[in-house]
Design an enzyme around this catalytic site. Sequence first.
Site, PDB file in Angstrom:
ATOM      1  CG  ASP A 180      -1.229  30.283   3.456  1.00 38.16           C
ATOM      2  OD1 ASP A 180      -2.377  31.154   3.652  1.00 38.16           O
ATOM      3  OD2 ASP A 180      -0.948  29.388   3.828  1.00 38.16           O
ATOM      4  CG  ASP A 379      -6.560  31.805   5.802  1.00 36.09           C
ATOM      5  OD1 ASP A 379      -5.745  32.187   5.600  1.00 36.09           O
ATOM      6  OD2 ASP A 379      -6.516  30.002   5.929  1.00 36.09           O
TER       7      ASP A 379
END
EC number: 3.4.23.-
Length: 500
Positions: A180, A379
């Site tokens: 992440d 992201d």
Amino acid sequence: MAFPRFLSLLTTVTLSLFLTATDASSRSLSTSTKTTVLDVVSSLQQTQTILSLDPTRSSLTATKPESISDPVFFNSSSPLSLELHSRDTLVASQHKDYKSLVLSRLERDSSRVAGIAAKIRFAVEGIDRSDLKPVNNEDTRYQPEALTTPVVSGVSQGSGEYFSRIGVGTPAKEMYLVLDTGSDVNWIQCEPCSDCYQQSDPVFNPTSSSTYKSLTCSAPQCSLLETSACRSNKCLYQVSYGDGSFTVGELATDTVTFGNSGKINDVALGCGHDNEGLFTGAAGLLGLGGGALSITNQMKATSFSYCLVDRDSGKSSSLDFNSVQLGSGDATAPLLRNQKIDTFYYVGLSGFSVGGQKVMMPDAIFDVDASGSGGVILDCGTAVTRLQTQAYNSLRDAFLKLTTNLKKGTSSISLFDTCYDFSSLSSVKVPTVAFHFTGGKSLDLPAKNYLIPVDDNGTFCFAFAPTSSSLSIIGNVQQQGTRITYDLANKIIGLSGNKC
């Protein structure tokens, strides 16, 4: 002589009708419009692949050794490489059809985006970590809820969508961790579990590792946590995510092993005893963000890169550290940082083009303002690219203007307000969509990165969405198939097509 002339005329008319039928998808596209082709059949075939994928027979779970051979210790200039998989390849799908899978993904995606926006808003508004810490001391019995409650309502990030196999402890125990770029804290589930979700590997037992060390409340790593508490002089951590998932436990250090590439001693990571949420079989999370506790900062990486494979393909790619391989033809953009928050990676985006024509929008629409609001982040955990509303409307309208020839589908589906019916087509020519970055470079997206199936019946939607926030996010649907390089040393983002 009349009959041959009639036959010639009939042939001409028939050929004309045939060409009109087969080229209907490009009638409104002028010769100056830049186009690409969407392979409808291939996209729809993948919707069936992901639903029928059996993880127990895949290469992911064919061999999962309990421990791995002893690699060399890593130094900050050493290259490391890991296999990268999409989350939907780890656990068999529980969805009855592809549309329900898509709606589930989009719901989770919306939670993540709301969490990211809230986290940045808190930073911009100057809300200190101490404002979020629960009242707790060594004399009171530790309750997981005490760390969870203050954060779930606002400061959250959302769980990730891709994972790799990592070794933790000595001897190393391999497990799948979510990767992440929007998180800093590394953590794994640990015994004893007061509440743990199901994972594909045995839950880590810290007593089995000779290098595991709990961190005290005065340890410098403890002060870097956004939310922490203390019990029996052990540093307690808590991380909450936008989809309702969370992890609570003690902060510790242990050795982390990257396959046979290398290993790193004394990596700070959370040992979670109360973990709940939608992590889909992964044992925890590896934070690739820009904060001090992320794995990239702890290993002092000069760069990292990944290529996100199509989530419906069942294939894998790689996550690489310290191996920048940008070519002269690759797109590059400035890697920017927000002074108010160090987790997220901001990219210099100047605009878009559709069909080779620049989309008109204000020059500063993607800038970070003086307060720290706005800007564009990359992201890997967000799926659908979110654009500030004015920018989204301009991009969508430019696309609609050049696709009047295409058959419109359902008016809207979840996040998407622009959908098409390609059920009768095997392929379709569509206008090219391109990102334009600060500095003059651009990246043409493959058609499958902005027209995605939302069911298995041929409905495809324009895969961008508006956001009321001033923050824009380039998500993983648009990143798929492109190697994204974060050159941390030179503050450059590289985007390399077809280097997976």
